[in-house]
Design a protein around this motif. Structure first.
Motif, PDB file in Angstrom:
ATOM      1  N   ASP A  56       0.833  -1.211   0.065  1.00 48.70           N
ATOM      2  CA  ASP A  56       0.025  -0.142  -0.045  1.00 48.70           C
ATOM      3  C   ASP A  56       0.794   1.308   0.088  1.00 48.70           C
ATOM      4  O   ASP A  56       1.755   1.353   1.002  1.00 48.70           O
ATOM      5  N   VAL A  57       0.749   2.035  -1.140  1.00 43.81           N
ATOM      6  CA  VAL A  57       1.651   3.297  -1.235  1.00 43.81           C
ATOM      7  C   VAL A  57       0.656   4.480  -1.102  1.00 43.81           C
ATOM      8  O   VAL A  57      -0.245   4.795  -1.914  1.00 43.81           O
ATOM      9  N   VAL A  58       1.278   5.326  -0.253  1.00 44.08           N
ATOM     10  CA  VAL A  58       0.601   6.871  -0.142  1.00 44.08           C
ATOM     11  C   VAL A  58       1.438   7.759  -0.689  1.00 44.08           C
ATOM     12  O   VAL A  58       2.599   7.924  -0.660  1.00 44.08           O
ATOM     13  N   ILE A  59       0.900   8.505  -1.618  1.00 41.56           N
ATOM     14  CA  ILE A  59       1.493   9.467  -2.280  1.00 41.56           C
ATOM     15  C   ILE A  59       0.881  11.006  -1.864  1.00 41.56           C
ATOM     16  O   ILE A  59      -0.168  11.356  -1.819  1.00 41.56           O
ATOM     17  N   GLU A  60       1.734  11.589  -0.851  1.00 42.75           N
ATOM     18  CA  GLU A  60       1.457  12.641  -0.394  1.00 42.75           C
ATOM     19  C   GLU A  60       1.523  13.884  -1.298  1.00 42.75           C
ATOM     20  O   GLU A  60       2.342  13.886  -2.315  1.00 42.75           O
ATOM     21  N   GLU A  61       0.822  14.843  -0.945  1.00 41.87           N
ATOM     22  CA  GLU A  61       0.797  16.204  -1.520  1.00 41.87           C
ATOM     23  C   GLU A  61       2.036  16.718  -1.679  1.00 41.87           C
ATOM     24  O   GLU A  61       2.673  16.902  -0.707  1.00 41.87           O
ATOM     25  N   ALA A 111       1.483  -2.649 -10.182  1.00 44.70           N
ATOM     26  CA  ALA A 111       2.417  -3.350  -9.396  1.00 44.70           C
ATOM     27  C   ALA A 111       2.052  -2.980  -7.814  1.00 44.70           C
ATOM     28  O   ALA A 111       2.799  -3.820  -7.117  1.00 44.70           O
ATOM     29  N   LEU A 112       1.241  -2.550  -7.479  1.00 41.80           N
ATOM     30  CA  LEU A 112       0.859  -2.113  -5.930  1.00 41.80           C
ATOM     31  C   LEU A 112      -0.480  -2.551  -5.821  1.00 41.80           C
ATOM     32  O   LEU A 112      -1.588  -2.510  -6.456  1.00 41.80           O
ATOM     33  N   ARG A 113      -0.854  -2.860  -4.431  1.00 41.10           N
ATOM     34  CA  ARG A 113      -1.898  -3.452  -3.881  1.00 41.10           C
ATOM     35  C   ARG A 113      -2.906  -2.389  -4.021  1.00 41.10           C
ATOM     36  O   ARG A 113      -4.123  -2.358  -4.329  1.00 41.10           O
ATOM     37  N   TYR A 114      -2.457  -1.144  -3.388  1.00 41.13           N
ATOM     38  CA  TYR A 114      -3.117  -0.035  -3.379  1.00 41.13           C
ATOM     39  C   TYR A 114      -2.291   1.354  -3.359  1.00 41.13           C
ATOM     40  O   TYR A 114      -0.881   1.332  -3.009  1.00 41.13           O
ATOM     41  N   GLY A 121      -5.923   2.497   5.968  1.00 40.32           N
ATOM     42  CA  GLY A 121      -5.948   2.101   7.326  1.00 40.32           C
ATOM     43  C   GLY A 121      -5.353   3.221   8.119  1.00 40.32           C
ATOM     44  O   GLY A 121      -5.332   4.450   7.622  1.00 40.32           O
ATOM     45  N   ILE A 122      -4.679   2.730   9.290  1.00 40.08           N
ATOM     46  CA  ILE A 122      -4.030   3.885   9.775  1.00 40.08           C
ATOM     47  C   ILE A 122      -2.842   4.497   9.236  1.00 40.08           C
ATOM     48  O   ILE A 122      -2.385   5.791   9.410  1.00 40.08           O
ATOM     49  N   SER A 123      -2.151   3.778   8.425  1.00 33.50           N
ATOM     50  CA  SER A 123      -0.860   4.171   7.824  1.00 33.50           C
ATOM     51  C   SER A 123      -0.735   3.023   6.440  1.00 33.50           C
ATOM     52  O   SER A 123      -1.065   1.953   6.718  1.00 33.50           O
ATOM     53  N   GLY A 124      -0.210   3.461   5.442  1.00 36.31           N
ATOM     54  CA  GLY A 124       0.364   2.519   4.454  1.00 36.31           C
ATOM     55  C   GLY A 124       1.742   1.977   4.617  1.00 36.31           C
ATOM     56  O   GLY A 124       2.170   1.964   5.840  1.00 36.31           O
ATOM     57  N   ASP A 125       2.011   1.148   3.739  1.00 35.11           N
ATOM     58  CA  ASP A 125       3.259   0.439   3.863  1.00 35.11           C
ATOM     59  C   ASP A 125       4.447   1.735   3.637  1.00 35.11           C
ATOM     60  O   ASP A 125       5.640   1.323   4.194  1.00 35.11           O
ATOM     61  N   LEU A 150      11.122  21.764 -14.943  1.00 36.87           N
ATOM     62  CA  LEU A 150      10.532  20.943 -14.002  1.00 36.87           C
ATOM     63  C   LEU A 150      11.582  20.440 -13.214  1.00 36.87           C
ATOM     64  O   LEU A 150      12.458  19.985 -13.510  1.00 36.87           O
ATOM     65  N   ARG A 151      11.427  20.350 -11.834  1.00 39.05           N
ATOM     66  CA  ARG A 151      12.425  19.792 -11.198  1.00 39.05           C
ATOM     67  C   ARG A 151      11.644  19.473  -9.552  1.00 39.05           C
ATOM     68  O   ARG A 151      10.793  20.068  -9.031  1.00 39.05           O
ATOM     69  N   LEU A 152      11.766  18.154  -9.109  1.00 36.99           N
ATOM     70  CA  LEU A 152      11.162  17.340  -8.217  1.00 36.99           C
ATOM     71  C   LEU A 152      12.092  16.639  -7.275  1.00 36.99           C
ATOM     72  O   LEU A 152      12.748  15.752  -7.781  1.00 36.99           O
ATOM     73  N   ILE A 153      11.961  16.846  -5.889  1.00 37.37           N
ATOM     74  CA  ILE A 153      12.778  15.997  -4.944  1.00 37.37           C
ATOM     75  C   ILE A 153      11.961  14.964  -4.588  1.00 37.37           C
ATOM     76  O   ILE A 153      10.649  15.470  -4.021  1.00 37.37           O
ATOM     77  N   SER A 154      12.252  13.614  -4.645  1.00 38.39           N
ATOM     78  CA  SER A 154      11.390  12.559  -4.066  1.00 38.39           C
ATOM     79  C   SER A 154      12.003  11.727  -3.344  1.00 38.39           C
ATOM     80  O   SER A 154      13.360  11.470  -3.237  1.00 38.39           O
ATOM     81  N   ARG A 155      11.214  11.387  -2.106  1.00 34.65           N
ATOM     82  CA  ARG A 155      11.971  10.499  -1.203  1.00 34.65           C
ATOM     83  C   ARG A 155      10.605   9.379  -0.676  1.00 34.65           C
ATOM     84  O   ARG A 155       9.539   9.325  -0.684  1.00 34.65           O
ATOM     85  N   VAL A 156      11.076   8.215  -0.902  1.00 33.23           N
ATOM     86  CA  VAL A 156      10.570   7.018  -0.443  1.00 33.23           C
ATOM     87  C   VAL A 156      10.694   6.641   0.851  1.00 33.23           C
ATOM     88  O   VAL A 156      11.908   6.269   1.157  1.00 33.23           O
ATOM     89  N   VAL A 157       9.587   6.443   1.795  1.00 36.62           N
ATOM     90  CA  VAL A 157       9.917   6.274   3.201  1.00 36.62           C
ATOM     91  C   VAL A 157       8.939   5.126   3.678  1.00 36.62           C
ATOM     92  O   VAL A 157       7.779   5.038   3.447  1.00 36.62           O
ATOM     93  N   ARG A 158       9.612   4.026   4.264  1.00 35.39           N
ATOM     94  CA  ARG A 158       8.967   2.997   4.971  1.00 35.39           C
ATOM     95  C   ARG A 158       8.180   3.556   6.267  1.00 35.39           C
ATOM     96  O   ARG A 158       8.712   4.036   7.129  1.00 35.39           O
ATOM     97  N   GLU A 159       6.861   3.111   6.223  1.00 31.60           N
ATOM     98  CA  GLU A 159       6.168   3.873   7.317  1.00 31.60           C
ATOM     99  C   GLU A 159       6.448   3.223   8.687  1.00 31.60           C
ATOM    100  O   GLU A 159       6.156   3.706   9.644  1.00 31.60           O
ATOM    101  N   SER A 160       6.725   2.146   8.623  1.00 33.57           N
ATOM    102  CA  SER A 160       6.888   1.231  10.005  1.00 33.57           C
ATOM    103  C   SER A 160       7.984   1.597  10.865  1.00 33.57           C
ATOM    104  O   SER A 160       7.842   2.026  11.968  1.00 33.57           O
ATOM    105  N   ASP A 161       9.115   2.034  10.156  1.00 31.85           N
ATOM    106  CA  ASP A 161      10.087   2.520  11.026  1.00 31.85           C
ATOM    107  C   ASP A 161      10.647   3.906  10.589  1.00 31.85           C
ATOM    108  O   ASP A 161      11.563   4.507  10.806  1.00 31.85           O
TER     109      ASP A 161
END
Length: 208
Positions: A56-61, A111-114, A121-125, A150-161
């Motif tokens: 489950d992946v959440v794309i923040e604004e 490729a993603l469940r959500y 739920g409370i948080s995504g993966d 166009l320029r974008l800085i992106s970070r992928v963060v695991r929610e559990s830790d």
């Protein structure tokens, strides 16, 4: 006798000032009520990944500067000046529009469940946190051509830790043969497609 004349003159001046300010207000209201042409960028076509990661992946604004917190289309006549194309706007504010496009791009990978703006739920993966640095057309010194930057800085963060799994800066550019409205919009579409394709591929590579 001079005093009453002075009062009357002051009253007349005040009435004229109020009338003029009223005209200005009416003009401003009239300008604000004009219908703006609406443009919407397209998400690039992303080939299905062929497998699902079951995440489950959440794309923040995206966060960004105040000048881009708007649905107006930014154009810079020089590096220190921000203006907006007259009579046109994006379908959403720039950060929300980009969030929408990132969602659509990742959804196409299958490729993603959500994938969504908020967790089921409370948080995504995993959460994708981005900062939008540049999203504007820049006018060349000749005043007739330019580029979309166009320029974008992106970070992928695991929610559990709260562990950062990956960080990358993406940049895309499109050459504008003119700074006419149609050419500028086409340039944004071209540059955004490139940036979003690269971003979606990178996010999936991090999740693998």
């Amino acid at each position: 006798m001079a005093r009453p004349q002075k009062i009357r003159a002051s009253a007349l001046g005040l009435g004229l000032a109020l009338a003029l300010s009223g005209c200005s207000a009416i003009t401003a209201i009239s300008d604000a009520s004009k219908t703006l042409e609406v443009y919407e960028l397209r998400a690039p076509e992303i080939q299905p990944a062929g497998r699902s990661f079951g995440l489950d992946v959440v794309i923040e604004e995206p966060t960004t500067s105040g000048a881009l917190q708007t649905d107006r289309i930014m154009i810079r006549p020089d590096p220190l000046q921000a203006q907006y194309l007259p009579g046109v706007r994006w379908s959403e504010t720039t950060p929300v529009m980009l969030q929408t496009l990132m969602l659509r791009s990742l959804e196409q990978s299958q490729a993603l469940r959500y994938v969504g703006r908020t967790p089921l739920g409370i948080s995504g993966d995993v959460a994708v946190l981005t900062e939008l640095v540049d999203f504007q057309a820049e006018v060349a010194p000749d005043g007739e051509t330019g580029t979309v930057e166009l320029r974008l800085i992106s970070r992928v963060v695991r929610e559990s830790d709260i562990r950062i799994l990956g960080t990358r800066t993406f940049a895309a550019r499109a050459i504008l043969p003119s700074v006419e409205e149609a050419a500028v919009i086409a340039g944004f579409d071209q540059a955004a497609s490139q940036l979003l394709s690269e971003h979606a591929a990178w996010v999936l590579s991090v999740l693998r």
